[in-house]
Motif scaffolding. Structure first.
Motif, PDB file in Angstrom:
ATOM      1  N   PHE A 247      52.542  37.443   0.725  1.00  0.00           N
ATOM      2  CA  PHE A 247      53.294  38.676   0.947  1.00  0.00           C
ATOM      3  C   PHE A 247      54.773  38.307   0.988  1.00  0.00           C
ATOM      4  O   PHE A 247      55.509  38.547   0.060  1.00  0.00           O
ATOM      5  N   GLY A 248      55.244  37.750   2.074  1.00  0.00           N
ATOM      6  CA  GLY A 248      56.626  37.294   2.180  1.00  0.00           C
ATOM      7  C   GLY A 248      56.640  35.974   2.925  1.00  0.00           C
ATOM      8  O   GLY A 248      56.131  35.896   4.046  1.00  0.00           O
ATOM      9  N   THR A 249      57.183  34.952   2.318  1.00  0.00           N
ATOM     10  CA  THR A 249      57.087  33.635   2.940  1.00  0.00           C
ATOM     11  C   THR A 249      57.987  32.644   2.224  1.00  0.00           C
ATOM     12  O   THR A 249      58.638  32.971   1.225  1.00  0.00           O
ATOM     13  N   ARG A 250      58.017  31.414   2.713  1.00  0.00           N
ATOM     14  CA  ARG A 250      58.798  30.340   2.090  1.00  0.00           C
ATOM     15  C   ARG A 250      57.856  29.165   1.801  1.00  0.00           C
ATOM     16  O   ARG A 250      57.151  28.706   2.707  1.00  0.00           O
ATOM     17  N   PHE A 251      57.875  28.691   0.566  1.00  0.00           N
ATOM     18  CA  PHE A 251      56.980  27.599   0.204  1.00  0.00           C
ATOM     19  C   PHE A 251      57.521  26.865  -1.015  1.00  0.00           C
ATOM     20  O   PHE A 251      58.410  27.345  -1.721  1.00  0.00           O
ATOM     21  N   ASN A 252      56.965  25.690  -1.255  1.00  0.00           N
ATOM     22  CA  ASN A 252      57.353  24.849  -2.392  1.00  0.00           C
ATOM     23  C   ASN A 252      56.113  24.547  -3.224  1.00  0.00           C
ATOM     24  O   ASN A 252      55.030  24.304  -2.680  1.00  0.00           O
ATOM     25  N   LEU A 266      53.606  24.917   2.491  1.00  0.00           N
ATOM     26  CA  LEU A 266      54.029  26.137   3.172  1.00  0.00           C
ATOM     27  C   LEU A 266      55.023  25.800   4.284  1.00  0.00           C
ATOM     28  O   LEU A 266      54.745  24.977   5.158  1.00  0.00           O
ATOM     29  N   VAL A 267      56.181  26.469   4.235  1.00  0.00           N
ATOM     30  CA  VAL A 267      57.216  26.277   5.245  1.00  0.00           C
ATOM     31  C   VAL A 267      57.141  27.370   6.305  1.00  0.00           C
ATOM     32  O   VAL A 267      57.268  27.110   7.496  1.00  0.00           O
ATOM     33  N   GLU A 268      56.918  28.600   5.870  1.00  0.00           N
ATOM     34  CA  GLU A 268      56.912  29.731   6.798  1.00  0.00           C
ATOM     35  C   GLU A 268      56.002  30.815   6.252  1.00  0.00           C
ATOM     36  O   GLU A 268      55.931  31.039   5.046  1.00  0.00           O
ATOM     37  N   GLY A 269      55.287  31.508   7.142  1.00  0.00           N
ATOM     38  CA  GLY A 269      54.418  32.601   6.732  1.00  0.00           C
ATOM     39  C   GLY A 269      52.986  32.147   6.524  1.00  0.00           C
ATOM     40  O   GLY A 269      52.502  31.233   7.197  1.00  0.00           O
ATOM     41  N   LYS A 270      52.325  32.761   5.569  1.00  0.00           N
ATOM     42  CA  LYS A 270      50.924  32.433   5.284  1.00  0.00           C
ATOM     43  C   LYS A 270      50.658  32.706   3.813  1.00  0.00           C
ATOM     44  O   LYS A 270      51.092  33.720   3.273  1.00  0.00           O
ATOM     45  N   VAL A 271      49.941  31.778   3.181  1.00  0.00           N
ATOM     46  CA  VAL A 271      49.612  31.961   1.771  1.00  0.00           C
ATOM     47  C   VAL A 271      48.146  31.605   1.543  1.00  0.00           C
ATOM     48  O   VAL A 271      47.553  30.833   2.295  1.00  0.00           O
ATOM     49  N   LYS A 272      47.617  32.175   0.479  1.00  0.00           N
ATOM     50  CA  LYS A 272      46.276  31.822   0.020  1.00  0.00           C
ATOM     51  C   LYS A 272      46.430  30.998  -1.244  1.00  0.00           C
ATOM     52  O   LYS A 272      47.117  31.402  -2.187  1.00  0.00           O
ATOM     53  N   VAL A 273      45.808  29.825  -1.262  1.00  0.00           N
ATOM     54  CA  VAL A 273      45.885  28.928  -2.410  1.00  0.00           C
ATOM     55  C   VAL A 273      44.492  28.796  -3.008  1.00  0.00           C
ATOM     56  O   VAL A 273      43.533  28.457  -2.302  1.00  0.00           O
ATOM     57  N   GLY A 275      41.968  27.315  -6.243  1.00  0.00           N
ATOM     58  CA  GLY A 275      41.732  26.495  -7.411  1.00  0.00           C
ATOM     59  C   GLY A 275      40.701  27.185  -8.289  1.00  0.00           C
ATOM     60  O   GLY A 275      40.542  28.410  -8.254  1.00  0.00           O
ATOM     61  N   LYS A 276      39.971  26.407  -9.058  1.00  0.00           N
ATOM     62  CA  LYS A 276      38.977  27.005  -9.950  1.00  0.00           C
ATOM     63  C   LYS A 276      37.787  27.559  -9.194  1.00  0.00           C
ATOM     64  O   LYS A 276      37.226  28.600  -9.571  1.00  0.00           O
ATOM     65  N   THR A 277      37.384  26.860  -8.113  1.00  0.00           N
ATOM     66  CA  THR A 277      36.144  27.265  -7.442  1.00  0.00           C
ATOM     67  C   THR A 277      36.313  27.534  -5.956  1.00  0.00           C
ATOM     68  O   THR A 277      35.432  28.150  -5.348  1.00  0.00           O
ATOM     69  N   THR A 278      37.409  27.075  -5.346  1.00  0.00           N
ATOM     70  CA  THR A 278      37.586  27.237  -3.900  1.00  0.00           C
ATOM     71  C   THR A 278      38.972  27.790  -3.601  1.00  0.00           C
ATOM     72  O   THR A 278      39.869  27.762  -4.447  1.00  0.00           O
ATOM     73  N   ALA A 279      39.134  28.280  -2.359  1.00  0.00           N
ATOM     74  CA  ALA A 279      40.416  28.814  -1.909  1.00  0.00           C
ATOM     75  C   ALA A 279      40.611  28.462  -0.440  1.00  0.00           C
ATOM     76  O   ALA A 279      39.637  28.298   0.309  1.00  0.00           O
ATOM     77  N   ASN A 280      41.881  28.332  -0.028  1.00  0.00           N
ATOM     78  CA  ASN A 280      42.201  28.040   1.366  1.00  0.00           C
ATOM     79  C   ASN A 280      43.415  28.856   1.797  1.00  0.00           C
ATOM     80  O   ASN A 280      44.286  29.167   0.984  1.00  0.00           O
ATOM     81  N   ILE A 281      43.458  29.166   3.086  1.00  0.00           N
ATOM     82  CA  ILE A 281      44.621  29.815   3.686  1.00  0.00           C
ATOM     83  C   ILE A 281      45.467  28.718   4.339  1.00  0.00           C
ATOM     84  O   ILE A 281      44.952  27.946   5.160  1.00  0.00           O
ATOM     85  N   LEU A 282      46.732  28.639   3.987  1.00  0.00           N
ATOM     86  CA  LEU A 282      47.613  27.627   4.549  1.00  0.00           C
ATOM     87  C   LEU A 282      48.371  28.164   5.747  1.00  0.00           C
ATOM     88  O   LEU A 282      48.759  29.337   5.783  1.00  0.00           O
ATOM     89  N   GLU A 283      48.608  27.284   6.714  1.00  0.00           N
ATOM     90  CA  GLU A 283      49.504  27.543   7.824  1.00  0.00           C
ATOM     91  C   GLU A 283      50.779  26.738   7.600  1.00  0.00           C
ATOM     92  O   GLU A 283      50.772  25.751   6.860  1.00  0.00           O
ATOM     93  N   PRO A 284      51.906  27.134   8.224  1.00  0.00           N
ATOM     94  CA  PRO A 284      53.139  26.362   8.066  1.00  0.00           C
ATOM     95  C   PRO A 284      52.939  24.888   8.419  1.00  0.00           C
ATOM     96  O   PRO A 284      52.258  24.557   9.393  1.00  0.00           O
ATOM     97  N   GLY A 285      53.497  24.005   7.587  1.00  0.00           N
ATOM     98  CA  GLY A 285      53.331  22.570   7.796  1.00  0.00           C
ATOM     99  C   GLY A 285      52.136  21.988   7.075  1.00  0.00           C
ATOM    100  O   GLY A 285      51.875  20.794   7.184  1.00  0.00           O
ATOM    101  N   GLN A 286      51.413  22.815   6.318  1.00  0.00           N
ATOM    102  CA  GLN A 286      50.267  22.325   5.562  1.00  0.00           C
ATOM    103  C   GLN A 286      50.575  22.322   4.066  1.00  0.00           C
ATOM    104  O   GLN A 286      51.391  23.104   3.579  1.00  0.00           O
ATOM    105  N   GLN A 287      49.876  21.437   3.361  1.00  0.00           N
ATOM    106  CA  GLN A 287      50.032  21.318   1.915  1.00  0.00           C
ATOM    107  C   GLN A 287      48.662  21.370   1.249  1.00  0.00           C
ATOM    108  O   GLN A 287      47.740  20.655   1.652  1.00  0.00           O
ATOM    109  N   ALA A 288      48.543  22.219   0.233  1.00  0.00           N
ATOM    110  CA  ALA A 288      47.324  22.276  -0.575  1.00  0.00           C
ATOM    111  C   ALA A 288      47.513  21.387  -1.788  1.00  0.00           C
ATOM    112  O   ALA A 288      48.569  21.422  -2.433  1.00  0.00           O
ATOM    113  N   ARG A 289      46.491  20.584  -2.095  1.00  0.00           N
ATOM    114  CA  ARG A 289      46.553  19.660  -3.215  1.00  0.00           C
ATOM    115  C   ARG A 289      45.384  19.916  -4.157  1.00  0.00           C
ATOM    116  O   ARG A 289      44.221  19.889  -3.733  1.00  0.00           O
TER     117      ARG A 289
END
Length: 383
Positions: A247-252, A266-273, A275-289
């Protein structure tokens, strides 16, 4: 009051903002013996600001360096004030220009001062990009440009290293533009919805000239930092098999074709990441690979390290030399090859992105990474 004035003048001096009159006032204040503790404190604060995690020398070593500078300058007849200014400037120069590099096996590395560039050298990257409009025409952008580009009813304004789209309502199907940075370039863009995007070197962003549908979607190749404007519509970034929804957030996002992993931090907010078969919700300070096989994992990271490129630094944590050189090759627009077997040692450290290539290579040599440069466009890493 004199202490506050001294600190203010000293910081202006480090930023090279002082007038000749302010320089003279600063010298007078520093010449007073009672101000020595204040000078040492502001030097330490400046030092900590530049290198809080990887100081290239201990406080005792710093004191020895200052004493050596003092002794040398006194031979030249400098006043105490000029001695302290020289010492402070050298200290901060080392903090800014040093390549604080060390192997993961503890090795003491001497501080590296900035050296004169060699004749055969490569300047660091700068603000430059190419904008491709919907009709296929292109506009070359750099740090000095000031212009308004018209595309139908859309006005695109360039101010130096930044491009901004007017947030005007449009009808009909939106046109798509592409902003691409070359190797050795970076650029910033404000999208039609107000979202800010910082593009790293060798990256491209495809986006509509207006977000007219029920969501907002852009496509990234390379690396970019996003500050997404708040909006009821979801914002999607597609990058090499990974899709990030916010929605609204800061990320790289880092999604270079020559890197093994696609990473979203993810730096701030919340995002859904996803891939082809799975998904995760990130919290600030987390990285999806996202791995090449499609496996998606989430790990905690230091967000300041992940965003260091945007703030003028390369930061490496347990990186092999190939990883280090890939980042350097993009920023300096050079090719890298290896003579003999590639070292398997891991490195951690911090490199200023304003250094010339020869300065970087000299710093790496202090960590036993030897190289030679051919014709200014190829680095050969030696065994």
């Amino acid at each position: 009051m004199s202490n506050e004035r001294l600190v203010w003048l000293f910081k202006r001096h480090l930023d090279k903002l002082t007038t000749p009159e302010e320089e003279q006032e600063l010298f007078r204040l520093i010449d007073l013996p009672e101000n020595e503790p204040v000078i040492r404190q502001v030097m330490q604060e400046a030092w900590n600001e530049f290198s809080p995690q990887h100081p290239p020398f201990t406080p005792a070593e710093g004191d020895r360096m200052l004493r050596n500078i003092t002794r040398e300058r006194r031979r030249s007849g400098w006043t105490n004030g000029r001695i302290w200014i020289a010492a402070a400037s050298v200290t901060v120069l080392i903090a800014v220009a040093a390549i604080m590099f060390h192997r993961t096996q503890p090795v003491t590395i001497s501080p590296i001062t900035q050296v004169a560039p060699t004749v055969q050298d490569v300047a660091p990257g700068s603000n430059k990009a190419v904008l491709t409009l919907a009709d296929g025409s292109t506009v070359t952008l750099d740090s000095t440009g000031q212009q308004v580009i018209r595309q139908g009813g859309v006005a695109i304004r360039q101010q130096g290293g930044r491009l901004q789209y007017d947030n005007a309502a449009t009808t009909g199907a939106p046109a798509y533009n592409v902003l691409a940075t070359p190797r050795g370039g970076q650029f910033r863009i404000t999208l039609p919805d107000g979202t800010g995007v910082w593009l790293n070197a060798a990256s491209s962003l495809r986006y509509p000239t207006a977000f007219t549908g029920t969501d907002r979607t852009v496509e990234l190749d390379g690396e970019a930092y996003f500050e997404v404007a708040a909006d009821r519509r979801l914002f999607h970034v597609k990058a090499r098999g990974m899709e990030v929804t916010v929605f609204g957030t800061r990320f790289n996002i880092m999604a270079y074709a020559d890197e093994q992993l696609v990473k979203t931090t993810l730096v701030e907010g919340k995002v859904k990441v996803a891939g082809k078969t799975t998904a995760n919700i990130l919290e600030p300070g987390q990285q999806a690979r996202l791995a090449p096989g499609g496996e998606l994992s989430v790990v905690p990271v230091n967000t300041a390290d992940e965003l260091a490129w945007k703030n003028g630094w390369f930061v490496f944590q347990d990186a092999d030399i190939a990883t280090v050189m890939r980042q350097l090759s993009r920023w300096y627009n050079v090719e890298v090859s290896y003579e003999g077997p590639v070292s398997k040692e891991l490195f951690s450290g911090k490199i200023g992105r304003t250094l010339t290539l020869s300065q970087v290579l000299q710093g790496l040599a202090q960590s036993n990474v030897h190289s030679r440069m051919e014709e200014g466009k190829r680095i050969i890493i030696l065994p």
